[in-house]
Design an enzyme around this catalytic site. Structure first.
Site, short mmCIF file in Angstrom:
data_model
loop_
_atom_site.label_atom_id
_atom_site.label_comp_id
_atom_site.label_asym_id
_atom_site.label_seq_id
_atom_site.Cartn_x
_atom_site.Cartn_y
_atom_site.Cartn_z
N HIS A 98 1.18 -1.36 -0.35
CA HIS A 98 -0.02 0.29 -0.17
C HIS A 98 1.21 0.97 -0.23
O HIS A 98 1.85 1.50 0.51
CB HIS A 98 -0.65 -0.12 0.99
N GLU A 100 0.95 3.89 1.47
CA GLU A 100 1.25 3.99 2.99
C GLU A 100 1.94 3.70 3.72
O GLU A 100 3.23 4.06 4.15
CB GLU A 100 -0.16 4.16 3.75
P1 13P Z 1 -10.23 5.79 0.08
O1 13P Z 1 -11.16 4.93 -0.90
O2 13P Z 1 -9.98 6.39 1.87
O3 13P Z 1 -9.60 6.55 -0.85
O4 13P Z 1 -8.92 4.99 0.21
C1 13P Z 1 -8.11 4.15 -0.57
C2 13P Z 1 -7.23 3.64 0.08
O5 13P Z 1 -6.49 3.50 0.48
C3 13P Z 1 -7.75 1.60 0.05
O6 13P Z 1 -6.16 0.56 -0.21
#
Ligand code: 13P
Length: 253
Positions: A98, A100
């Site tokens: 991901h 992040e």
């Molecule tokens: P959102 O749907 O909050 O934009 O997040 C997407 C996401 O990072 C799913 O892994």
């Protein structure tokens, strides 16, 4: 076989009570509203896995996933959770790479490739995330960027292993921003990714891989995104924390 998958990424949200309430609601709606042909995957924070799994019970079509796993199998790695441990709890999917994790934890393509191998070795299905930043999109190099992420992390796999991977295209500029990619932008990137996979593993295998879209997908825009031929589902953040919204996304398929 290409599967339709709607996966909810809860990220670092919800207490025990909140997670149980959300899961119960999703399970009941999924049953009551007779959902068919769409696999729902709940990816809660690690401590939720056991209670959420219990609430899901033996309902076909809802699976449990984790948001991360270690590249190691076991040992002195304080704070880490291995694919082997996850599999022993009945986890079937694991999100790997991901944005992040890439940004805040400096996870590189090479390291993520090791995590994919570790997950596959335990029978888990990796949901491998890729996606470009806004700067890269504005520079026009987004396609090359996501192809490179796949090449570096996945192209060392055997064809048999690659066939078990799910891809999630998540443009970073669309995550949590409310700025969803248009369905044409998503389709263009998914097709580019599928062709890239085909260039290494062949057309048939590439055609069987599920490629999910993630980034501000919600109940209002899901039907349009999911109508595209190379969009095989969604990886949902914010909207997966509301049972009604999550079910509406599933049902918009
Ligand atoms: P959102 O749907 O909050 O934009 O997040 C997407 C996401 O990072 C799913 O892994």
């Amino acid at each position: 076989m290409r599967r339709k998958i709607i996966a909810g990424n809860w990220k670092m949200n919800l207490t025990l009570d909140e997670g149980q309430k959300l899961t119960s609601e999703i399970v009941n709606m999924y049953k009551d509203e007779n959902v068919k042909d769409v696999i729902a995957v709940l990816n809660p924070p690690f401590p939720h896995i056991f209670p959420v799994k219990k609430l899901i019970g033996d309902i076909k079509g809802i699976a449990i996933g984790a948001q991360n796993c270690s590249d190691k199998e076991f040992g002195a790695f304080t704070g880490e959770v291995s694919a082997k441990i996850l599999a022993s709890f009945g986890v079937e999917y694991v999100i790997i790479g991901h944005s992040e994790r890439r940004e805040y934890f400096k996870e590189t393509n090479e390291f993520l490739g090791k995590k994919v191998v570790a997950a596959l070795a335990q029978g888990l299905t990796p949901i491998f995330c890729c996606g470009e930043s806004l700067d890269i999109r504005n520079a026009g190099t987004h396609e090359a960027n996501v192809k490179y992420q796949l090449t570096e992390s996945l192209f060392g796999l055997s064809a048999g292993d690659m066939a078990r991977v799910v891809i999630a295209y998540e443009p970073i500029w669309a995550i949590g921003t409310g700025k969803t990619a248009t369905s044409d932008q998503a389709q263009e990137m998914h097709l580019a990714l599928r062709r890239h996979i085909a260039s290494k593993f062949g057309k048939e295998l590439a055609g069987d891989i599920s490629i999910l879209y993630g980034g501000s997908m919600n109940a209002a825009n899901a039907a349009d995104l999911l109508s595209k031929p190379d969009v095989d589902g969604g990886l949902i953040g914010g909207a997966s924390l509301k049972s009604r919204d999550f079910l509406d996304i599933i049902k918009s398929y």
